[in-house]
Design a protein around this motif. Sequence first.
Motif, PDB file in Angstrom:
ATOM      1  N   ASP A   1      43.279  41.290  32.068  1.00  0.00           N
ATOM      2  CA  ASP A   1      41.826  41.251  31.565  1.00  0.00           C
ATOM      3  C   ASP A   1      41.756  40.515  30.263  1.00  0.00           C
ATOM      4  O   ASP A   1      40.975  39.747  30.010  1.00  0.00           O
TER       5      ASP A   1
ATOM      6  N   SER B   1      36.339  40.932  34.560  1.00  0.00           N
ATOM      7  CA  SER B   1      37.395  41.001  34.044  1.00  0.00           C
ATOM      8  C   SER B   1      38.043  42.237  34.495  1.00  0.00           C
ATOM      9  O   SER B   1      38.747  42.291  35.169  1.00  0.00           O
TER      10      SER B   1
ATOM     11  N   THR C   1      38.791  45.210  25.194  1.00  0.00           N
ATOM     12  CA  THR C   1      38.277  43.986  26.356  1.00  0.00           C
ATOM     13  C   THR C   1      36.838  43.863  25.763  1.00  0.00           C
ATOM     14  O   THR C   1      36.367  42.645  26.237  1.00  0.00           O
TER      15      THR C   1
END
Length: 521
Positions: free
Chosen positions: A124, A157, A451
């Motif tokens: 990711d 992702s 993330t």
Amino acid sequence: MEHSILSIIPPILAIVMVILTKRVLLSLGTGIIASALLLGKGSISETFLIFWSAVKGVFLEAEGLNSWNINLILFLLLLGVITSLINMTGGSRAFGEWATTKVKSRAGAQLLAAFLGVIIFIDDYFNALAVGQVARPITDRHQISRTKLAYIIDSTSAPICVISPISSWGAFIIGIIATVLASHGLDDISAFTAFIEMIPMNLYVWTSLLFVFIIAIRGLDYGSMKKHEERAIATGVLYDPDKVISGEVKENLPVSDKGKVRDLIWPIIALFVGTLSAIIISGLHETTGKASLMDIFGNADVALALVVGGLLGLVVGMLSFYRQVFKHNALQANWMVKAFKSGVQSMLSAVMILLFAWVIIDLIEQLGTGLYLGGLVERSNLNPIFLPVILFLGAAVMAFATGTSWGAFGILLPIAGQIIAVTDMALFLPGLAAVLAGAVMGDHCSPISDTTILSATGAGCNLMDHVLTQLPYAISAAIISCLGYIVIGWTEKTIFGLLTVGICVFLFFFMLDRRKKRAQI
């Protein structure tokens, strides 16, 4: 203070402050101080020692350097320099001009970014940053707001990685599932097979992907994202220049007019090939005996692989730079220094936010926030029909509060196995899948998630703009997923849950489309 209701105060304080003040570092710092004070039981000296230990832990472990964190910071800095080099050699400009001949619409530019997010499924972090670098010149050309690009990146992702067995996420999850299966004596199914069977049960992933592609094709934006998109279309302003933009080269650097598409493509290809090769090599090095692809990915040092890929991409970018210096005399030698300086500066904001996020995540883990929330789920004595949706919501809250979906995986997957084992084994895999889905959802919404931070960095937009524009989409997808999980709990059939999600998504966007048409009349 540990494992009690007080343990949720610091993350809630940080999250509320960051939403109200829009000042990320101040909010994270407040959450860090609150966490350290709770752990130190109000003692100033004890609080300082706990704080210093958490800060030191970002860079040092018992075995030595914290290579994962350090390598990730190095990769971000390398990526910033690569981006500067690509911009200065005219690669981004040339790629944007080429893309306008192939991608003719705003929908096409968004779909390209989404497809890139789907096919780059190895990790990711790599997905968020690589997709941003490739897609940004195209989306900028079509006046797509940076927050919209960040949403597309974030929603393709982690959701893709969590259902991909050949990824860093897949290897981690399969390892936990193997332990859960063994603890309940379920030897008639392998962890890998269980993971594959759980893929269609991860309703939030499929709902999120449907949202991305339908919104891209139909232009059905809503909430604060609609305002950002309308501003981009009307004025060409893609982000608020008065806010801190991560990953954006702000310095007015000279750009060569001799750049070619290859000046962007080859550094990115080198980055991808270098990273993938380093993952395989490091995974093989740590694997003994006959190694499967899953073993290789599970044992690989992904952070180190990112640095190796970044160095290879940097070398290729520098070669492209020097080719123009000596062949075309389009650039000056001192531009290289400017490229490095500007590239590093462009990533400092993202690095600082990551450092603060890592510290607060460490302190939250010491407080046992995740264990407390997990215990609430474990003690819930509800009808088995509602177990999947309760596990989904529990994982979402935990990942949102702790800023890490992996932490939610590690805590809640074993708990989910225990709860379902004594209620209804037919819901065993759907329950585990609900945990995975909820953790990704909470991670999406959390402003302290790495993330989320990297998606904003990859897109080149303000972190809180990304969080607040993505939140309505994530919540809408979560509500629809909840309905699907209730149906799965009721029927014990995944197909009915998927049909419920599909119908709800269709009705949701049908109503949005009708509202949009009425507004245009």
